[in-house]
Design a protein around this motif. Structure first.
Motif, PDB file in Angstrom:
ATOM      1  N   ALA A 253       3.526  20.221   1.079  1.00  0.00           N
ATOM      2  CA  ALA A 253       2.469  20.026   2.079  1.00  0.00           C
ATOM      3  C   ALA A 253       2.235  21.310   2.869  1.00  0.00           C
ATOM      4  N   GLY A 254       3.280  22.119   3.007  1.00  0.00           N
ATOM      5  CA  GLY A 254       3.171  23.370   3.757  1.00  0.00           C
ATOM      6  C   GLY A 254       3.266  23.148   5.252  1.00  0.00           C
ATOM      7  N   GLY A 255       3.851  24.124   5.931  1.00  0.00           N
ATOM      8  CA  GLY A 255       3.970  24.052   7.381  1.00  0.00           C
ATOM      9  C   GLY A 255       5.198  23.310   7.881  1.00  0.00           C
ATOM     10  N   PHE A 256       6.118  22.991   6.977  1.00  0.00           N
ATOM     11  CA  PHE A 256       7.345  22.289   7.351  1.00  0.00           C
ATOM     12  C   PHE A 256       8.548  23.095   6.884  1.00  0.00           C
ATOM     13  N   GLU A 257       9.636  22.999   7.633  1.00  0.00           N
ATOM     14  CA  GLU A 257      10.907  23.604   7.240  1.00  0.00           C
ATOM     15  C   GLU A 257      12.000  22.563   7.434  1.00  0.00           C
ATOM     16  N   VAL A 258      12.643  22.171   6.341  1.00  0.00           N
ATOM     17  CA  VAL A 258      13.762  21.228   6.440  1.00  0.00           C
ATOM     18  C   VAL A 258      14.983  22.031   6.861  1.00  0.00           C
ATOM     19  N   VAL A 259      15.475  21.759   8.062  1.00  0.00           N
ATOM     20  CA  VAL A 259      16.583  22.535   8.622  1.00  0.00           C
ATOM     21  C   VAL A 259      17.923  21.827   8.495  1.00  0.00           C
ATOM     22  N   GLY A 260      17.900  20.545   8.118  1.00  0.00           N
ATOM     23  CA  GLY A 260      19.149  19.820   7.969  1.00  0.00           C
ATOM     24  C   GLY A 260      18.943  18.510   7.240  1.00  0.00           C
ATOM     25  N   GLU A 261      20.023  18.028   6.611  1.00  0.00           N
ATOM     26  CA  GLU A 261      20.013  16.749   5.916  1.00  0.00           C
ATOM     27  C   GLU A 261      21.265  15.982   6.290  1.00  0.00           C
ATOM     28  N   ALA A 262      21.143  14.663   6.250  1.00  0.00           N
ATOM     29  CA  ALA A 262      22.272  13.805   6.586  1.00  0.00           C
ATOM     30  C   ALA A 262      22.273  12.589   5.672  1.00  0.00           C
ATOM     31  N   ALA A 263      23.484  12.137   5.298  1.00  0.00           N
ATOM     32  CA  ALA A 263      23.626  10.987   4.415  1.00  0.00           C
ATOM     33  C   ALA A 263      24.053   9.733   5.164  1.00  0.00           C
ATOM     34  N   ASN A 264      24.323   9.862   6.460  1.00  0.00           N
ATOM     35  CA  ASN A 264      24.681   8.685   7.254  1.00  0.00           C
ATOM     36  C   ASN A 264      24.297   8.946   8.716  1.00  0.00           C
ATOM     37  N   GLY A 265      24.393   7.918   9.521  1.00  0.00           N
ATOM     38  CA  GLY A 265      23.963   8.034  10.908  1.00  0.00           C
ATOM     39  C   GLY A 265      24.770   9.022  11.730  1.00  0.00           C
ATOM     40  N   GLU A 266      26.056   9.104  11.468  1.00  0.00           N
ATOM     41  CA  GLU A 266      26.905  10.047  12.197  1.00  0.00           C
ATOM     42  C   GLU A 266      26.478  11.490  11.890  1.00  0.00           C
ATOM     43  N   GLU A 267      26.227  11.769  10.605  1.00  0.00           N
ATOM     44  CA  GLU A 267      25.752  13.098  10.218  1.00  0.00           C
ATOM     45  C   GLU A 267      24.363  13.373  10.808  1.00  0.00           C
ATOM     46  N   ALA A 268      23.533  12.349  10.903  1.00  0.00           N
ATOM     47  CA  ALA A 268      22.188  12.512  11.467  1.00  0.00           C
ATOM     48  C   ALA A 268      22.267  12.990  12.916  1.00  0.00           C
ATOM     49  N   ILE A 269      23.167  12.388  13.677  1.00  0.00           N
ATOM     50  CA  ILE A 269      23.358  12.808  15.071  1.00  0.00           C
ATOM     51  C   ILE A 269      23.814  14.266  15.112  1.00  0.00           C
ATOM     52  N   ALA A 270      24.795  14.613  14.274  1.00  0.00           N
ATOM     53  CA  ALA A 270      25.329  15.978  14.253  1.00  0.00           C
ATOM     54  C   ALA A 270      24.257  16.994  13.851  1.00  0.00           C
ATOM     55  N   GLN A 271      23.467  16.673  12.815  1.00  0.00           N
ATOM     56  CA  GLN A 271      22.423  17.592  12.350  1.00  0.00           C
ATOM     57  C   GLN A 271      21.325  17.762  13.399  1.00  0.00           C
ATOM     58  N   ALA A 272      20.913  16.664  14.012  1.00  0.00           N
ATOM     59  CA  ALA A 272      19.871  16.736  15.045  1.00  0.00           C
ATOM     60  C   ALA A 272      20.358  17.544  16.242  1.00  0.00           C
ATOM     61  N   THR A 273      21.598  17.341  16.639  1.00  0.00           N
ATOM     62  CA  THR A 273      22.162  18.069  17.771  1.00  0.00           C
ATOM     63  C   THR A 273      22.294  19.558  17.462  1.00  0.00           C
ATOM     64  N   ALA A 274      22.742  19.874  16.257  1.00  0.00           N
ATOM     65  CA  ALA A 274      22.952  21.275  15.876  1.00  0.00           C
ATOM     66  C   ALA A 274      21.641  22.037  15.705  1.00  0.00           C
ATOM     67  N   HIS A 275      20.632  21.383  15.139  1.00  0.00           N
ATOM     68  CA  HIS A 275      19.399  22.099  14.775  1.00  0.00           C
ATOM     69  C   HIS A 275      18.242  21.915  15.748  1.00  0.00           C
ATOM     70  N   ARG A 276      18.320  20.907  16.619  1.00  0.00           N
ATOM     71  CA  ARG A 276      17.237  20.633  17.576  1.00  0.00           C
ATOM     72  C   ARG A 276      15.864  20.702  16.888  1.00  0.00           C
ATOM     73  N   PRO A 277      15.636  19.844  15.874  1.00  0.00           N
ATOM     74  CA  PRO A 277      14.385  19.910  15.114  1.00  0.00           C
ATOM     75  C   PRO A 277      13.205  19.365  15.927  1.00  0.00           C
TER      76      PRO A 277
END
Length: 136
Positions: free
Chosen positions: A31-55
């Motif tokens: 689509a363009g204009g997006f950068e995937v800065v993190g991925e998570a396979a569970n909710g705990e990882e989602a919190i960690a990735q969101a906190t670390a990368h501030r997307p």
């Protein structure tokens, strides 16, 4: 007249299915204009990735191990308060969607949505948030 290129919309993708994360990542890249800065396979990882990368955006599945999407949502909101959380799920948008929005999600989108439509929805959410912030 000079045009200023918009910065890429930074995204964390949280889904327990590796293929779904890959599909979403590829769709956003195309689509363009997006950068995937993190991925998570569970909710705990989602919190960690969101906190670390501030997307700008967190795409969050509901049905995940460790913590499901609804359980992870408050932690994501606390760790990345400026991120727009978009719940992306195979469940119907009735009660689950209402609960997700109550917990701080920006919107609820059914899995299987057209990738182009998803990209446009994400752009619109970010654009609307930016417009609201600029008016303040």
């Amino acid at each position: 007249m000079s045009t200023r290129e918009q910065p890429a919309i930074r995204v964390v993708i949280a889904d327990d299915t590796r293929d779904m994360r890959l599909l979403l990542s590829l769709a956003l890249e195309l689509a363009g204009g997006f950068e995937v800065v993190g991925e998570a396979a569970n909710g705990e990882e989602a919190i960690a990735q969101a906190t670390a990368h501030r997307p700008d955006v967190v795409l969050l599945d509901l049905a995940m191990p460790v913590l499901d999407g609804l359980q992870a949502l408050p932690g994501i909101r606390a760790g990345a308060p400026d991120a727009l959380v978009v719940v992306l799920s195979g469940f119907g948008a009735d009660a689950m969607g209402v609960e997700a929005v109550r917990l701080g999600a920006a919107t609820y989108v059914q899995k299987g949505v057209n990738p182009t439509e998803l990209a446009e929805q994400l752009r619109a959410l970010v654009r609307d948030r930016t417009a609201t912030t600029d008016e303040s």
